[in-house]
Scaffold this active site. Structure first.
Site, mmCIF file in Angstrom:
data_model
loop_
_atom_site.group_PDB
_atom_site.id
_atom_site.type_symbol
_atom_site.label_atom_id
_atom_site.label_comp_id
_atom_site.label_asym_id
_atom_site.label_seq_id
_atom_site.Cartn_x
_atom_site.Cartn_y
_atom_site.Cartn_z
ATOM 1 N N ASP A 202 46.226 47.377 39.922
ATOM 2 C CA ASP A 202 45.558 46.064 39.861
ATOM 3 C C ASP A 202 46.592 44.995 39.518
ATOM 4 O O ASP A 202 47.749 45.300 39.231
ATOM 5 C CB ASP A 202 44.416 46.106 38.821
ATOM 6 C CG ASP A 202 43.339 45.073 39.115
ATOM 7 O OD1 ASP A 202 43.538 44.216 40.004
ATOM 8 O OD2 ASP A 202 42.292 45.102 38.448
ATOM 9 N N HIS A 338 36.262 45.534 48.844
ATOM 10 C CA HIS A 338 36.292 44.653 47.660
ATOM 11 C C HIS A 338 37.310 43.524 47.810
ATOM 12 O O HIS A 338 37.010 42.359 47.526
ATOM 13 C CB HIS A 338 36.601 45.500 46.420
ATOM 14 C CG HIS A 338 36.806 44.704 45.175
ATOM 15 N ND1 HIS A 338 35.816 43.905 44.626
ATOM 16 C CD2 HIS A 338 37.890 44.567 44.353
ATOM 17 C CE1 HIS A 338 36.286 43.317 43.529
ATOM 18 N NE2 HIS A 338 37.535 43.698 43.345
HETATM 19 FE FE1 N7H Z 1 38.606 43.052 41.632
HETATM 20 N N1 N7H Z 1 39.254 47.806 41.732
HETATM 21 O O1 N7H Z 1 39.619 48.672 41.053
HETATM 22 O O2 N7H Z 1 38.901 48.076 42.854
HETATM 23 N N2 N7H Z 1 40.149 44.244 42.224
HETATM 24 N N3 N7H Z 1 37.832 44.556 40.537
HETATM 25 N N4 N7H Z 1 37.187 41.765 40.893
HETATM 26 N N5 N7H Z 1 39.481 41.483 42.562
HETATM 27 C C1 N7H Z 1 41.254 43.855 42.917
HETATM 28 O O3 N7H Z 1 45.023 42.786 44.685
HETATM 29 C C2 N7H Z 1 38.221 45.872 40.543
HETATM 30 C C3 N7H Z 1 36.216 42.080 39.995
HETATM 31 C C4 N7H Z 1 38.973 40.184 42.649
HETATM 32 O O4 N7H Z 1 43.599 38.329 46.486
HETATM 33 C C5 N7H Z 1 42.109 44.977 43.129
HETATM 34 O O5 N7H Z 1 45.552 42.412 42.609
HETATM 35 C C6 N7H Z 1 37.381 46.611 39.625
HETATM 36 C C7 N7H Z 1 35.323 40.951 39.799
HETATM 37 C C8 N7H Z 1 39.900 39.347 43.381
HETATM 38 O O6 N7H Z 1 43.203 39.912 47.941
HETATM 39 C C9 N7H Z 1 41.506 46.065 42.560
HETATM 40 C C10 N7H Z 1 36.520 45.709 39.063
HETATM 41 C C11 N7H Z 1 35.801 39.947 40.618
HETATM 42 C C12 N7H Z 1 40.939 40.163 43.750
HETATM 43 C C13 N7H Z 1 40.254 45.610 41.980
HETATM 44 C C14 N7H Z 1 36.799 44.423 39.644
HETATM 45 C C15 N7H Z 1 36.982 40.472 41.271
HETATM 46 C C16 N7H Z 1 40.668 41.486 43.229
HETATM 47 C C17 N7H Z 1 43.430 44.991 43.875
HETATM 48 C C18 N7H Z 1 35.443 45.897 38.048
HETATM 49 C C19 N7H Z 1 35.283 38.560 40.830
HETATM 50 C C20 N7H Z 1 42.174 39.752 44.553
HETATM 51 C C21 N7H Z 1 44.548 44.447 43.065
HETATM 52 C C22 N7H Z 1 35.406 46.884 37.178
HETATM 53 C C23 N7H Z 1 34.016 38.240 40.821
HETATM 54 C C24 N7H Z 1 41.850 39.840 46.031
HETATM 55 C C25 N7H Z 1 45.080 43.116 43.505
HETATM 56 C C26 N7H Z 1 42.983 39.327 46.883
HETATM 57 C C27 N7H Z 1 41.512 42.578 43.388
HETATM 58 C C28 N7H Z 1 39.263 46.395 41.382
HETATM 59 C C29 N7H Z 1 36.103 43.288 39.345
HETATM 60 C C30 N7H Z 1 37.780 39.738 42.126
HETATM 61 C C31 N7H Z 1 42.100 47.466 42.565
HETATM 62 C C32 N7H Z 1 37.401 48.084 39.314
HETATM 63 C C33 N7H Z 1 34.117 40.909 38.875
HETATM 64 C C34 N7H Z 1 39.725 37.851 43.654
#
Ligand code: N7H
Length: 489
Positions: A202, A338
């Site tokens: 992440d 996601h």
């Molecule tokens: Fe997410 N995961 O493990 O899958 N997220 N996220 N997120 N997320 C991202 O690219 C995760 C949550 C965003 O710019 C990665 O830096 C998990 C909420 C956004 O392309 C991974 C949870 C919200 C991005 C995860 C969670 C977001 C992002 C890849 C909850 C907003 C960047 C790492 C437990 C409402 C997207 C990365 C981009 C990336 C995970 C929550 C938003 C691995 C497990 C609640 C904007």
């Protein structure tokens, strides 16, 4: 922003917003201000010198880099420097308690997250006409503020916390605040460092902020300062002068059902491509997230992980879903993965939609909490210990940022728009498989997980990310803390 707006100075901005407090562990002390508000404001004046600014974090980062280089130069493994950071933020109820009546111009903040829970899609029930989410009790009462303490270890944090407890006389008859709860997070151990609990790397994709991140990585989009900081260029809302250089902080206490998620992947491998069961499960996980566990984006490497790509900041964010086959096929990445749901890049920015996404960008901070999955949990496929993500996002406008992403993108089955099926009819990509929420859980499905059968919809039998609380806060600038929030004796 007017011509009389003071020049930007990073020393005025709390350190977690633009650069991120340095942390191996972190505590979030959620507090209520007690009735002697004047005494609280006087004590706050004593806390201000401890607050870590953007300038300090930047200097600390440089110190760490120099320290590592020196140690490696001497052939030694670098030891962790003892470092601790402190920030503070207030909820709308906190502003009211302090007698600050100016309208900050953000309806989500003013209403508070408890009122927003139903619109965010959190599960709950209606009691006497009021929706009550299935949250932990601490988040259902009044919350006035949040103190963030970060550090290289729990011991360093404990020491800083003692100093803060001393300032506000925690627990004593003359205390000026009391703790509602403390959320404690820590990065995962060993090779899982930097990975969230499902196992995915992440913290890769963050917007670069003009004037701060002056050398963005390839693919990293630059946003104007006002997308993150109130009162700066790009923030279009009229706000009180003291809001300048503050930012809204959306906090969510998100539990993750890891053994259950792993079981789902195990039971639904994508084998149409000739992969083994285990490889097919790994592919499904990658296609649900949009990245492989290493961080490598599926848009760049659709069929197999590429750890070197995942680890390379010059390549791991350099994609836009704009390959010729991207806009109408899910060969590389499901439309509802996601990553694609929460930052759709070319899906919105390029024709036929051509809508800028700058105002939707957030800076994600936050940290993991809870233990590693035990052997028993892995064997039974059932969670016995609470674990997940203390999600924190900064933006100058919650209504445009976190709230919009959760409500109008992640939960919205029809997003991203303008995708067509084989007959040329509009299709519904489905729910964000990780964070998409719906009152009726059985409506959670998504299309295109199987690259060889993209019209097939995959039912998502449960939510593996379960919100158990949260609040919206405002993280004021240092001058605002001094001039508007604190009282100097
Ligand atoms: Fe997410 N995961 O493990 O899958 N997220 N996220 N997120 N997320 C991202 O690219 C995760 C949550 C965003 O710019 C990665 O830096 C998990 C909420 C956004 O392309 C991974 C949870 C919200 C991005 C995860 C969670 C977001 C992002 C890849 C909850 C907003 C960047 C790492 C437990 C409402 C997207 C990365 C981009 C990336 C995970 C929550 C938003 C691995 C497990 C609640 C904007």
């Amino acid at each position: 922003m007017s011509s009389s707006t003071p020049a930007f100075d990073p020393a005025n901005v709390q350190g977690d917003i633009l650069v991120g407090l340095l942390k191996k562990s972190q505590q979030y002390i959620i507090f209520q201000i007690d009735d002697n508000v004047t005494a609280f404001r006087q004590k706050l004046a004593l806390l201000i010198p401890l607050i870590t600014t953007t300038t300090q974090v930047t200097n600390d980062r440089a110190r760490i880099a120099a320290h590592k280089k020196a140690a490696l130069g001497q052939g030694k493994a670098p030891e962790l420097l003892r470092l601790s950071g402190v920030n503070i933020a207030f909820s709308h109820a906190g502003l009211v308690k302090l007698g600050i009546s100016d309208d900050l111009g953000d309806s989500a903040f003013t209403g508070g997250q408890l009122k927003d829970a139903s619109d965010l899609g959190d599960s709950g029930s209606t009691v006497n006409g009021t929706f009550v989410p299935n949250w932990l009790p601490a988040f259902k009462g009044t919350i006035h503020g949040l103190i963030l303490i970060s550090g290289d270890s729990e011991l360093t944090i404990a020491k800083t916390r003692l100093v803060i407890e001393g300032i506000f006389n925690f627990g004593a008859h003359n205390a000026t605040l009391h703790e509602v709860t403390t959320l404690k997070g820590t990065v995962r151990p060993g090779a899982e460092k930097g990975h969230e609990h499902f196992g995915f790397l992440d913290g890769i994709s963050q917007p670069a902020v003009q004037g701060i991140d002056t050398r963005p990585n390839p693919g990293q989009e630059t946003v104007r300062q006002g997308i993150m900081l109130c009162g700066r260029e790009g923030d279009t809302v009229a706000r009180p002068a003291w809001a300048l250089d503050g930012s809204f902080l959306a906090l969510r206490d998100l539990f993750q059902l890891v053994p259950e998620f792993d079981t789902f992947l195990k039971q639904n491998p994508i084998t149409s491509t000739g992969l083994s069961q285990a490889q097919g499960s790994e592919l499904l996980g990658a296609r649900l997230v949009g990245r492989w566990k290493s961080g490598a984006p599926v848009d760049l490497t659709p069929m197999k992980d590429d750890p070197a790509l995942g680890a390379d900041p010059l390549r791991n964010n350099n994609f836009r879903y704009d390959f010729p086959d991207d806009s109408q096929t899910q060969d590389r990445c499901p439309f509802a993965a996601h990553l694609r749901k929460t930052n759709p890049r070319a899906d919105l920015e390029d024709p036929p939609i051509s809508a800028p996404t700058e105002s939707r960008r957030i800076i994600r901070r936050g940290i993991q909490f809870g233990p590693e999955v035990t052997a028993e949990e892995a064997a039974t496929g059932k969670t016995n210990f609470g674990r997940g993500l203390i999600f924190v996002a900064y933006q100058s406008n919650i209504t445009n940022g976190f709230q919009f992403i959760q409500h109008s993108w992640a939960n919205n089955l029809a997003f991203p728009p303008a995708k067509l099926d084989a007959q040329g009819d509009p299709l519904s990509p489905g729910s964000d498989p990780l964070i998409g929420q719906a009152a009726d859980v059985s409506s959670r499905t998504l299309l295109g997980t199987d690259p060889n059968n993209q019209a097939q919809s995959l039912p998502l039998p449960m939510q593996w990310v379960v919100p158990k609380g949260g609040e919206y806060f405002f993280s004021p600038s240092i001058p605002a803390l001094r001039g508007t929030f604190a009282l100097h004796a």
